[in-house]
Scaffold this motif. Structure first.
Motif, PDB file in Angstrom:
ATOM      1  N   GLN A  56      -4.954 -67.105  18.967  1.00  0.00           N
ATOM      2  CA  GLN A  56      -4.373 -67.901  18.037  1.00  0.00           C
ATOM      3  C   GLN A  56      -3.630 -67.353  16.818  1.00  0.00           C
ATOM      4  O   GLN A  56      -2.462 -67.918  16.426  1.00  0.00           O
ATOM      5  N   ARG A  57      -3.995 -66.113  16.461  1.00  0.00           N
ATOM      6  CA  ARG A  57      -3.226 -65.452  15.432  1.00  0.00           C
ATOM      7  C   ARG A  57      -1.865 -65.038  15.939  1.00  0.00           C
ATOM      8  O   ARG A  57      -0.876 -65.130  15.312  1.00  0.00           O
ATOM      9  N   ALA A  58      -1.852 -64.458  17.198  1.00  0.00           N
ATOM     10  CA  ALA A  58      -0.591 -64.316  17.860  1.00  0.00           C
ATOM     11  C   ALA A  58       0.193 -65.525  17.755  1.00  0.00           C
ATOM     12  O   ALA A  58       1.505 -65.466  17.865  1.00  0.00           O
ATOM     13  N   TYR A  78       4.518 -64.550  29.247  1.00  0.00           N
ATOM     14  CA  TYR A  78       4.705 -65.400  28.259  1.00  0.00           C
ATOM     15  C   TYR A  78       4.401 -64.662  26.951  1.00  0.00           C
ATOM     16  O   TYR A  78       5.118 -64.982  25.926  1.00  0.00           O
ATOM     17  N   ALA A  79       3.424 -63.883  27.017  1.00  0.00           N
ATOM     18  CA  ALA A  79       2.891 -63.338  25.885  1.00  0.00           C
ATOM     19  C   ALA A  79       3.739 -62.408  25.232  1.00  0.00           C
ATOM     20  O   ALA A  79       4.075 -62.305  23.963  1.00  0.00           O
ATOM     21  N   VAL A 135      -0.530 -62.962  40.277  1.00  0.00           N
ATOM     22  CA  VAL A 135       0.735 -63.469  39.850  1.00  0.00           C
ATOM     23  C   VAL A 135       0.606 -64.307  38.643  1.00  0.00           C
ATOM     24  O   VAL A 135       1.490 -64.288  37.863  1.00  0.00           O
ATOM     25  N   ARG A 136      -0.567 -65.204  38.584  1.00  0.00           N
ATOM     26  CA  ARG A 136      -0.944 -66.266  37.498  1.00  0.00           C
ATOM     27  C   ARG A 136      -0.957 -65.298  36.127  1.00  0.00           C
ATOM     28  O   ARG A 136      -0.511 -65.415  35.017  1.00  0.00           O
ATOM     29  N   LEU A 137      -1.665 -64.020  36.260  1.00  0.00           N
ATOM     30  CA  LEU A 137      -1.925 -63.087  34.988  1.00  0.00           C
ATOM     31  C   LEU A 137      -0.592 -62.613  34.703  1.00  0.00           C
ATOM     32  O   LEU A 137      -0.310 -62.283  33.421  1.00  0.00           O
TER      33      LEU A 137
END
Length: 297
Positions: A145-147, A103-104, A95-97
């Motif tokens: 970080q780049r994303a 989000y991503a 669930v967390r993943l």
């Protein structure tokens, strides 16, 4: 939300207690215990549902919550075999993943393929050793970080090109073009800052980290004031203010006075300052006076 977390914590505690005791079936309960068990089940389920309803009702404006989909998710978890702790732990992590993947995909605009992700997850989980773990961890951090940077640049570009932002940029340029035709004392720096120095001042030069006492008044191009030190000098350094303001301060010395015409890119940029009524890329005008440099008090 806090109450809901407490309820979920209580659920974990009860599940843990039942498991540690080997699990209690209803056939082993006395009539009194069964009655308590039924009352607890009824009340707990209802209260948890009510708290979930309150949480969903408090969703941010514009966020539509599908209660049926929400219910399916809860049902999948609550009907799971509580005796299989490994499955429950995996379900909890999943669930967390899944939330992180969502989000991503939504916030960062990344296309995280679930099947590919799952294949790599399984490979690492079942491996006898993980010799590449440190390298992969660093790669993940670099990519993340780049994303995030790319997503922010994309959002800023969208804001930059919004009708309001473009209108503010155009209005600022037209305002300054008109002023400079009638007042040759107004200059423009290489960065794009417009300024008119009334008095340069005397003494030591001002740097990024020089403590200052400054009287100032901030206004829009229509003359409306939005901020002021109101005769009580503000204490700050040039590095602690928006770029255009800091650049203008460093042109002066103690006793210096100037008017700074700060375009949006050197002010509050594409985000503006809504609380102060400042729109995206809106030009601002500041009258400033350096009261003291390196004040002792």
């Amino acid at each position: 939300m806090k109450k809901l977390i407490f309820a979920l914590g209580a659920a974990a505690m009860l599940v843990g207690t039942a498991t540690s005791c080997g699990g209690n079936s209803s056939s082993k309960l006395s009539p009194e215990e069964q009655a308590l068990n039924d009352s607890l089940t009824t009340a707990w389920g209802y209260v948890a549902g009510g708290q979930a309803a309150q949480m969903l009702q408090a969703a941010p404006a514009g966020v539509k919550v599908d209660k049926e989909a929400f219910l399916r998710g809860v049902q999948t978890a609550i009907l799971a075999d509580t005796a299989d702790q490994s499955y429950l732990q995996g379900l909890s992590m999943g669930v967390r993943l899944a939330q992180q993947r969502a989000y991503a995909m939504k916030e960062l605009g990344m296309n995280v393929d679930a099947a590919q992700w799952m294949a790599e997850f399984k490979k690492a989980l079942l491996a006898d050793s993980l010799p590449q773990m440190d390298a992969m961890q660093q790669q993940f951090q670099n990519c993340a970080q780049r994303a995030e940077q790319t997503a922010q640049e994309r959002k800023n570009a969208e804001k930059e090109n919004s009708p309001e932002s473009q209108a503010n940029i155009k209005a600022g340029e037209e305002y300054m073009a008109g002023l400079m035709k009638t007042d040759p004392a107004i200059k423009k720096s290489e960065t794009g800052l417009y300024y008119k120095i009334e008095k340069e001042g005397e003494g030591e030069a001002i740097g990024d980290n020089t403590p200052l006492l400054v009287n100032y008044t901030g206004r829009f191009t229509d003359g409306k004031e939005f901020d002021s030190s109101k005769g009580n000098p503000a204490r700050f350094m040039a590095r602690g203010v928006v770029p255009g303001f800091g650049e203008g301060l460093k042109m002066l010395k103690k006793g210096g006075k100037a008017t700074l015409y700060i375009p949006g890119k050197l002010g509050y940029g594409v985000n503006g300052q809504p609380a102060a009524g400042i729109g995206p890329n809106q030009m601002l005008v500041f009258d400033v006076e350096i009261v003291d440099v390196n004040p002792q008090n």
